[in-house]
Write a protein that holds these residues in place. Structure first.
Motif, PDB file in Angstrom:
ATOM      1  N   ASP A 196     -36.800   6.364  36.778  1.00 28.55           N
ATOM      2  CA  ASP A 196     -35.782   5.395  37.199  1.00 28.55           C
ATOM      3  C   ASP A 196     -36.474   4.031  37.143  1.00 28.55           C
ATOM      4  OD1 ASP A 196     -32.967   5.107  38.377  1.00 28.55           O
ATOM      5  OD2 ASP A 196     -34.154   3.987  39.832  1.00 28.55           O
ATOM      6  N   THR A 240     -29.777   6.875  27.963  1.00 30.73           N
ATOM      7  CA  THR A 240     -28.909   6.192  28.932  1.00 30.73           C
ATOM      8  C   THR A 240     -28.090   5.123  28.210  1.00 30.73           C
ATOM      9  OG1 THR A 240     -30.478   6.624  30.686  1.00 30.73           O
ATOM     10  CG2 THR A 240     -28.882   4.867  31.086  1.00 30.73           C
ATOM     11  N   ASN A 271     -35.518  -0.171  30.302  1.00 32.63           N
ATOM     12  CA  ASN A 271     -35.130   0.972  29.476  1.00 32.63           C
ATOM     13  C   ASN A 271     -33.638   0.909  29.125  1.00 32.63           C
ATOM     14  OD1 ASN A 271     -33.797   3.756  29.391  1.00 32.63           O
ATOM     15  ND2 ASN A 271     -35.900   4.197  28.822  1.00 32.63           N
ATOM     16  N   ASP A 292     -33.872 -10.677  32.749  1.00 34.95           N
ATOM     17  CA  ASP A 292     -34.709  -9.732  33.483  1.00 34.95           C
ATOM     18  C   ASP A 292     -35.212 -10.466  34.705  1.00 34.95           C
ATOM     19  OD1 ASP A 292     -36.836 -11.262  32.642  1.00 34.95           O
ATOM     20  OD2 ASP A 292     -37.849  -9.669  31.556  1.00 34.95           O
ATOM     21  N   ALA A 347     -27.493  -3.948  34.042  1.00 34.98           N
ATOM     22  CA  ALA A 347     -28.449  -2.858  33.787  1.00 34.98           C
ATOM     23  C   ALA A 347     -29.731  -3.107  34.583  1.00 34.98           C
ATOM     24  CB  ALA A 347     -28.745  -2.754  32.287  1.00 34.98           C
ATOM     25  N   ALA A 348     -29.557  -3.604  35.822  1.00 34.80           N
ATOM     26  CA  ALA A 348     -30.749  -3.859  36.649  1.00 34.80           C
ATOM     27  C   ALA A 348     -30.650  -3.065  37.954  1.00 34.80           C
ATOM     28  CB  ALA A 348     -30.907  -5.347  36.894  1.00 34.80           C
ATOM     29  N   ALA A 369     -24.239   0.151  33.403  1.00 32.34           N
ATOM     30  CA  ALA A 369     -25.457   0.873  33.030  1.00 32.34           C
ATOM     31  C   ALA A 369     -26.314   1.125  34.269  1.00 32.34           C
ATOM     32  CB  ALA A 369     -26.238   0.078  31.995  1.00 32.34           C
ATOM     33  N   ASN A 371     -26.966   1.721  38.382  1.00 34.29           N
ATOM     34  CA  ASN A 371     -26.284   2.442  39.447  1.00 34.29           C
ATOM     35  C   ASN A 371     -25.874   1.454  40.532  1.00 34.29           C
ATOM     36  OD1 ASN A 371     -26.458   5.292  38.686  1.00 34.29           O
ATOM     37  ND2 ASN A 371     -28.668   4.952  38.767  1.00 34.29           N
TER      38      ASN A 371
HETATM   39  P1  NAD Z   1     -36.414  -0.539  34.182  1.00 39.45           P
HETATM   40  O1  NAD Z   1     -37.415  -0.643  35.270  1.00 39.45           O
HETATM   41  O2  NAD Z   1     -36.832  -0.019  32.859  1.00 39.45           O
HETATM   42  O3  NAD Z   1     -35.743  -1.979  33.942  1.00 39.45           O
HETATM   43  C1  NAD Z   1     -35.162  -2.738  34.952  1.00 39.45           C
HETATM   44  C2  NAD Z   1     -34.900  -4.120  34.384  1.00 39.45           C
HETATM   45  O4  NAD Z   1     -34.174  -4.897  35.331  1.00 39.45           O
HETATM   46  C3  NAD Z   1     -36.182  -4.898  34.081  1.00 39.45           C
HETATM   47  O5  NAD Z   1     -35.990  -5.624  32.887  1.00 39.45           O
HETATM   48  C4  NAD Z   1     -36.286  -5.867  35.255  1.00 39.45           C
HETATM   49  O6  NAD Z   1     -37.026  -7.040  34.970  1.00 39.45           O
HETATM   50  C5  NAD Z   1     -34.821  -6.155  35.460  1.00 39.45           C
HETATM   51  N1  NAD Z   1     -34.491  -6.718  36.765  1.00 39.45           N
HETATM   52  C6  NAD Z   1     -34.925  -6.363  37.988  1.00 39.45           C
HETATM   53  N2  NAD Z   1     -34.369  -7.150  38.919  1.00 39.45           N
HETATM   54  C7  NAD Z   1     -33.565  -8.008  38.250  1.00 39.45           C
HETATM   55  C8  NAD Z   1     -32.719  -9.067  38.636  1.00 39.45           C
HETATM   56  N3  NAD Z   1     -32.606  -9.389  39.911  1.00 39.45           N
HETATM   57  N4  NAD Z   1     -32.016  -9.728  37.691  1.00 39.45           N
HETATM   58  C9  NAD Z   1     -32.144  -9.390  36.381  1.00 39.45           C
HETATM   59  N5  NAD Z   1     -32.934  -8.410  35.963  1.00 39.45           N
HETATM   60  C10 NAD Z   1     -33.631  -7.738  36.881  1.00 39.45           C
HETATM   61  O7  NAD Z   1     -35.195   0.308  34.777  1.00 39.45           O
HETATM   62  P2  NAD Z   1     -34.086   1.116  33.968  1.00 39.45           P
HETATM   63  O8  NAD Z   1     -34.537   2.507  33.836  1.00 39.45           O
HETATM   64  O9  NAD Z   1     -33.653   0.326  32.788  1.00 39.45           O
HETATM   65  O10 NAD Z   1     -32.912   1.131  35.055  1.00 39.45           O
HETATM   66  C11 NAD Z   1     -31.988   0.048  35.202  1.00 39.45           C
HETATM   67  C12 NAD Z   1     -30.758   0.555  35.926  1.00 39.45           C
HETATM   68  O11 NAD Z   1     -30.208   1.645  35.182  1.00 39.45           O
HETATM   69  C13 NAD Z   1     -31.018   1.111  37.336  1.00 39.45           C
HETATM   70  O12 NAD Z   1     -29.912   0.850  38.145  1.00 39.45           O
HETATM   71  C14 NAD Z   1     -31.147   2.597  37.095  1.00 39.45           C
HETATM   72  O13 NAD Z   1     -30.878   3.364  38.252  1.00 39.45           O
HETATM   73  C15 NAD Z   1     -30.079   2.774  36.025  1.00 39.45           C
HETATM   74  N6  NAD Z   1     -30.231   3.998  35.256  1.00 39.45           N
HETATM   75  C16 NAD Z   1     -31.340   4.222  34.505  1.00 39.45           C
HETATM   76  C17 NAD Z   1     -31.448   5.424  33.796  1.00 39.45           C
HETATM   77  C18 NAD Z   1     -32.629   5.715  32.915  1.00 39.45           C
HETATM   78  O14 NAD Z   1     -32.622   6.771  32.260  1.00 39.45           O
HETATM   79  N7  NAD Z   1     -33.610   4.855  32.831  1.00 39.45           N
HETATM   80  C19 NAD Z   1     -30.433   6.379  33.881  1.00 39.45           C
HETATM   81  C20 NAD Z   1     -29.299   6.100  34.639  1.00 39.45           C
HETATM   82  C21 NAD Z   1     -29.213   4.903  35.322  1.00 39.45           C
END
Ligand code: NAD
Length: 470
Positions: A196, A240, A271, A292, A347-348, A369, A371
């Motif tokens: 995550d 995802t 991601n 980001d 997606a953050a 994207a 949660n």
């Molecule tokens: P990640 O750690 O790979 O990326 C998170 C991104 O969000 C980073 O680029 C970070 O710099 C950015 N970020 C953090 N705070 C921020 C803000 N205040 N404003 C703008 N950007 C910000 O995480 P991920 O895996 O891409 O997950 C992102 C979201 O997607 C989460 O809510 C996660 O629960 C959800 N999600 C991820 C997956 C997965 O397979 N990776 C699956 C389902 C849901």
């Protein structure tokens, strides 16, 4: 962060190290006001209690449940059985840092519901992780797996830490200690974590190795999102985002929006966000804004997504992406959410669209994207404003769907091609989208309520058939 809130916590470390109160009862915490989750937005404009509740993701998850329970006319007993997380464990993990100092990290694992299969859900490495956040994420996992009809329950974990400030050695020690201290909760038939926010395939590899060493068996099916070399699945990295694209295409078709040249803004470039950007750009969409943790970057002619991905590979974040001449930086990164676009993809993290900024959101499709990126009240406002929301438990379910396929491959010991994996994933998501869309029409409710209706109905039926062991 948990001041004033006394969750029922079970520690595998035993009484004395943590307050031991046994397993949660179905109604635990019902009379205790939870602490608000951290938010980046001002709360001053709202009455305090409303603001506290609006920013608490667990309160939001429960409100979403209530909206759907009303449509389904669930009985009080049915609600009691499936609404609350059943098990919430907190541990303090001691880690020897590179400088010799020993630091304690607070960590959680929550099982929301395991009626339909083993708990499934990622592990978040982030400084703002809280128990209520993990409980919300575990709740959403139960209903996400049920919504797309894969045989898992819901769980989630989190470690309060900043992974970017830890060395590789420290991160490895912390991960291995997490597996070791929560060991009894995990297992291919019990609880199967995944990456995550802040965690990645390498962390899943350390997880799999630690669990296997303790178990004295080769146990790849205990965790998903692993590197390919140790039993990961083809297609998991971008799964995802691919799911977001599949569901967005379906929504666009329903609304008569052409993806070619559609304007897209994406918050978060990890991601989920970065893969969404490159996949949608390949579909011909124009990615006009990305952001980001370093800020938000806009180019109305379309951002060069490949350059942005290369920039992050070199620099870890998008910082200074504007200086490379590819885009302009927004003074306030939250303005990205208010740009005039066809598709907005948060997606953050949670709580990015709230009652405060919802009236200024100008998009036709909101593809969740992340949660919980929208608070429940904000989501109701957007629906009234005519925004078509693809709710998180459907929109980002591609990740857990390919995790399921990875788990199946690990258990059978037979590995599929990327084409086979993605074809199966698309079939599962297309079916889920059609089902939720038809349910929203049938009950005249939003896609979010419809997704919960589909999911809760499945969990309630299984609970009914299995019965209550007492
Ligand atoms: P990640 O750690 O790979 O990326 C998170 C991104 O969000 C980073 O680029 C970070 O710099 C950015 N970020 C953090 N705070 C921020 C803000 N205040 N404003 C703008 N950007 C910000 O995480 P991920 O895996 O891409 O997950 C992102 C979201 O997607 C989460 O809510 C996660 O629960 C959800 N999600 C991820 C997956 C997965 O397979 N990776 C699956 C389902 C849901």
């Amino acid at each position: 962060r948990l001041r004033g809130y006394r969750p029922v916590i079970e520690s595998p470390l035993g009484p004395g190290l943590l307050t031991q109160r046994g397993f949660t009862s179905p109604n635990h915490g019902a009379n205790q006001p939870p602490e608000p989750a951290k938010t980046q937005l001002s709360e001053t404009a709202m009455p305090q209690t409303a603001a506290r509740n609006e920013f608490n993701p667990f309160v939001n998850a429960q409100l979403q449940f209530d909206d759907a329970a009303k449509v389904l006319k669930l009985t009080e007993n049915q609600i009691t059985l499936i609404k609350e997380p059943r098990r919430a464990v907190e541990c303090k993990l001691p880690v020897r840092m590179d400088n010799g100092e020993i630091r304690l990290f607070t960590a959680y694992r929550v099982h929301h519901n395991i009626m339909r299969g083993p708990a499934k859900g990622g592990i978040r490495f982030h400084p703002d992780v809280s128990l209520d956040e993990v409980k919300a994420l575990a709740t959403w996992m139960t209903f996400k797996c049920a919504c797309v009809n894969i045989p898992f329950g819901g769980g989630k974990g989190g470690i309060v830490c900043d992974p970017y400030k830890l060395s590789r050695n420290e991160l490895e020690s912390l991960t291995r200690r997490y597996v070791s201290d929560f060991f009894e909760m995990f297992g291919p038939d019990r609880d199967v974590p995944a990456p995550d926010v802040g965690s990645d395939p390498q962390i899943m590899a350390w997880f799999m190795d630690t669990y296997s060493m303790h178990h004295r068996d080769h146990m790849p099916a205990v965790v998903t999102g692993k590197p390919l070399e140790i039993g990961g699945s083809q297609g998991r990295g971008e799964a995802t985002a691919l799911g977001v694209v599949f569901t967005t295409k379906k929504a666009a078709r329903a609304l008569g929006i052409d993806l070619v040249d559609a304007r897209v803004a994406i918050q978060g470039f990890g991601n989920a966000g970065s893969h969404c950007a490159s996949l949608l750009a390949k579909e011909g969409a124009r990615i006009i804004a990305i952001s980001d943790i370093s800020g938000a970057y806009v180019n109305r002619d379309g951002i060069n997504v490949g350059a942005a991905i290369d920039h992050v590979k070199k620099n870890r974040t998008l910082a200074d992406f504007d200086r490379a001449g590819y885009a302009e930086k927004l003074a306030n990164p939250l303005e990205l959410l208010e740009l005039d676009v066809d598709i907005l993809i948060p997606a953050a993290l949670e709580n990015q669209i709230t009652t405060e900024n919802a009236p200024r959101v100008r998009t036709r499709i909101l593809a969740e994207a992340a949660n919980g990126p929208c608070t429940t009240e904000a989501s109701r406002m957007l629906t009234k404003q005519g925004v078509f929301i693809i709710p998180d438990i459907l929109c980002n379910a591609g990740g857990v769907t390919v995790s399921y396929l990875e788990w199946v491959q690990n258990r059978t010991g037979y590995y599929w091609t990327r084409e086979a994996v993605l074809k199966d994933m698309q079939r599962i998501l297309d079916e889920a989208f059609d089902n939720v869309y038809a349910t929203s029409k049938q009950h005249e409710v939003s896609m979010r309520v419809a997704a919960f209706v589909v999911a809760i109905d499945r969990v309630a039926r299984v609970s009914e058939i299995r019965g209550l062991y007492a």
